[in-house]
Write a protein that holds these residues in place. Structure first.
Motif, mmCIF file in Angstrom:
data_model
loop_
_atom_site.group_PDB
_atom_site.id
_atom_site.type_symbol
_atom_site.label_atom_id
_atom_site.label_comp_id
_atom_site.label_asym_id
_atom_site.label_seq_id
_atom_site.Cartn_x
_atom_site.Cartn_y
_atom_site.Cartn_z
ATOM 1 N N ASN A 67 43.170 47.523 39.252
ATOM 2 C CA ASN A 67 42.225 46.668 39.973
ATOM 3 C C ASN A 67 41.761 47.149 41.340
ATOM 4 O O ASN A 67 40.869 46.540 41.933
ATOM 5 N N ILE A 70 38.055 47.769 41.693
ATOM 6 C CA ILE A 70 37.274 46.535 41.633
ATOM 7 C C ILE A 70 37.272 45.860 43.002
ATOM 8 O O ILE A 70 36.234 45.411 43.501
ATOM 9 N N GLY A 74 33.839 45.572 45.208
ATOM 10 C CA GLY A 74 33.389 44.244 45.606
ATOM 11 C C GLY A 74 33.336 44.076 47.115
ATOM 12 O O GLY A 74 32.384 43.496 47.660
ATOM 13 N N SER A 123 34.379 39.227 36.423
ATOM 14 C CA SER A 123 35.709 39.020 36.993
ATOM 15 C C SER A 123 35.623 38.083 38.187
ATOM 16 O O SER A 123 34.704 38.170 38.992
ATOM 17 N N VAL A 126 35.325 40.023 41.378
ATOM 18 C CA VAL A 126 33.995 40.592 41.599
ATOM 19 C C VAL A 126 33.028 39.497 42.055
ATOM 20 O O VAL A 126 32.284 39.662 43.021
ATOM 21 N N ASN A 262 34.848 50.615 30.591
ATOM 22 C CA ASN A 262 34.860 50.601 32.065
ATOM 23 C C ASN A 262 33.535 50.116 32.662
ATOM 24 O O ASN A 262 33.085 50.615 33.701
ATOM 25 N N VAL A 264 32.744 47.437 34.218
ATOM 26 C CA VAL A 264 32.818 46.835 35.556
ATOM 27 C C VAL A 264 32.682 47.898 36.636
ATOM 28 O O VAL A 264 31.979 47.713 37.630
ATOM 29 N N TYR A 265 33.345 49.038 36.432
ATOM 30 C CA TYR A 265 33.274 50.115 37.428
ATOM 31 C C TYR A 265 31.871 50.691 37.513
ATOM 32 O O TYR A 265 31.356 50.987 38.596
ATOM 33 N N MET A 268 29.690 48.255 39.377
ATOM 34 C CA MET A 268 30.006 48.280 40.806
ATOM 35 C C MET A 268 29.339 49.461 41.502
ATOM 36 O O MET A 268 28.748 49.328 42.576
#
Length: 439
Positions: A67, A70, A74, A123, A126, A262, A264-265, A268
């Motif tokens: 995490n 993340i 964020g 998330s 996030v 992946n 989310v990464y 971001m």
């Protein structure tokens, strides 16, 4: 010896909670708590702290590994939104529609945005980092005490969207549904009724908390390090200000549907790069914004990880085994036993999703063998585990409060009232519905 282990777990967690309420550093208190649990359970203290899969350090490091990026992404994005004035631009646009006469509507609006984001699969960490810089100027304009952000956020992201509402892609609900062999839309009536109850009770509490704060004369106070953007300083156009957030959400939703690894990464990185490009002329030093955002992420990430480390040691103890064996044979029926099991495991581990993972891997078959409805069982387990995971020793709790610039002493009451209080109201009704066959 086994019951001494149970007492040790309880004593350790009580110490952990009291220390958190008094403002002690969680890294220190988590170490002490883990040692207390290890000593009272006859564990090798060195192995429990720095050993294999069930050690404090392994639990802490595992969470950081999964995490940290993340948290960093964020926090960096939030820093860009804040320092560029993008958050202020969005807040001004919202306030022009809502007005400043109803702080209550502002709080419910924040909750609604949080619910939409988390229901879409974003998330909660996030979504939180995206919302904090957006909320601050709105709270400042309406003179709302900042600790009430915790109440609005808890309703939106740490309540009914954790497991109750049908179809939500939350980890706890996914694990429970998969373990019981049902779909994510299973037990829709229970889920909808539970969600309505949780929302209604939470809204009443938020109104009460706001009136109470106003009666005490509480106002918005500028946080340390918070940017003070002059009224005459140009801010990004609201559409430009929204673009990084839209990109973040769209990429996560579309990528998740397509099964992109992946995602989310990836989202971001795209959002941060977009912020650098779009907000460049509104920022004095991109280097400083990147550096400050990265530093701001470390505290919340480590605080959360430390609590996860404690839960890892507790879950490997003899006392932990005694606790769940006693719960499994308790009176009250399968649903009550399963709910109690999930809540206790969530509390001991400091993680609702972690508790569901353990139950799904070890204890579902005996419960299903009693002939209960699998969909109802999944819904009750997931809901109850997230309630237990909202206790003061929760790893996520430490991380979220730190990121908000709040602490247990001034804000945990909101989490307790909404995640636990309103959640229990919904859970009781859901258990009654399951027992009479309304699923």
């Amino acid at each position: 010896m086994e019951w001494i282990g149970v007492v040790g777990i309880v004593a350790g967690l009580v110490f952990f909670v009291i220390a958190a309420m008094r403002g002690w550093n969680v890294l220190i208190t988590s170490l002490v708590t883990a040692v207390i649990i290890a000593l009272t359970n006859g564990m090798d203290v060195a192995a429990a702290m720095v050993g294999g899969e069930s050690s404090y350090v392994t639990g802490l490091a595992g969470f950081v590994q999964k995490n940290l990026l993340i948290f960093m992404g964020g926090a960096i994005m939030g820093e860009f939104m804040d320092k560029s004035g993008a958050a202020k631009s969005i807040a001004n646009a919202i306030m022009s529609k809502v007005g400043t006469k109803s702080p209550y509507l502002v709080l419910l609006g924040i909750a609604a945005v949080g619910a939409i984001l988390t229901y879409a699969g974003i998330s909660m960490f996030v979504a939180m980092f995206a919302l904090i810089p957006l909320a601050r100027p709105m709270f400042k304009e309406c003179n709302i005490p900042w600790h009430l952000f915790c109440a609005a956020w808890t309703l939106g992201a740490c309540s009914f969207t954790m497991a109750m509402i049908p179809g939500v892609p939350a980890i706890a609900w996914i694990n429970a549904a998969n373990g019981c062999g049902v779909s994510l839309t299973a037990a829709p009536v229970m889920g909808i009724v539970g969600s309505v109850i949780a929302i209604a009770v939470s809204c009443l509490y938020i109104k009460f908390a706001l009136k109470r704060a106003q009666a005490k004369g509480e106002v918005y106070e500028v946080a340390e390090g918070e940017s003070r953007i002059a009224d005459d300083k140009p801010v990004p156009n609201v559409l430009v200000a929204l673009l990084p957030l839209v990109l973040l959400i769209a990429i996560i939703i579309v990528g998740s549907q397509l099964g992109v690894a992946n995602i989310v990464y990836i989202a971001m990185i795209v959002a941060v790069v977009a912020s650098m490009i779009l907000f460049g002329k509104h920022i004095d030093s991109q280097r400083d914004v990147l550096g400050n955002g990265a530093k701001a992420a470390l505290g919340p990430a480590l605080f959360t990880s430390a609590a996860v480390g404690v839960g890892t040691v507790a879950a490997a103890s003899v006392g932990f085994t005694v606790i769940y064996e006693a719960i499994f044979s308790m009176p009250g029926g399968t649903y009550v036993s399963a709910a109690t099991m999930a809540a206790v495991l969530g509390g001991v581990m400091g993680s609702g999703s972690g508790a569901v993972g353990i139950i799904a891997g070890n204890f579902l078959d005996p419960y299903l063998a009693t002939g209960v409805d699998p969909a109802a069982l999944a819904k009750i387990i997931a809901t109850s585990a997230t309630i237990g995971g909202a206790l003061p020793n929760s790893g996520a709790m430490f991380g979220m409060l730190a990121a908000m610039g709040l602490n247990h002493k001034n804000s945990y009451k909101h989490i307790a009232a909404i995640s636990i209080g309103a959640g229990l109201c919904a859970l009781v009704v859901m258990i009654v519905m399951a027992n009479i066959g309304i699923v």
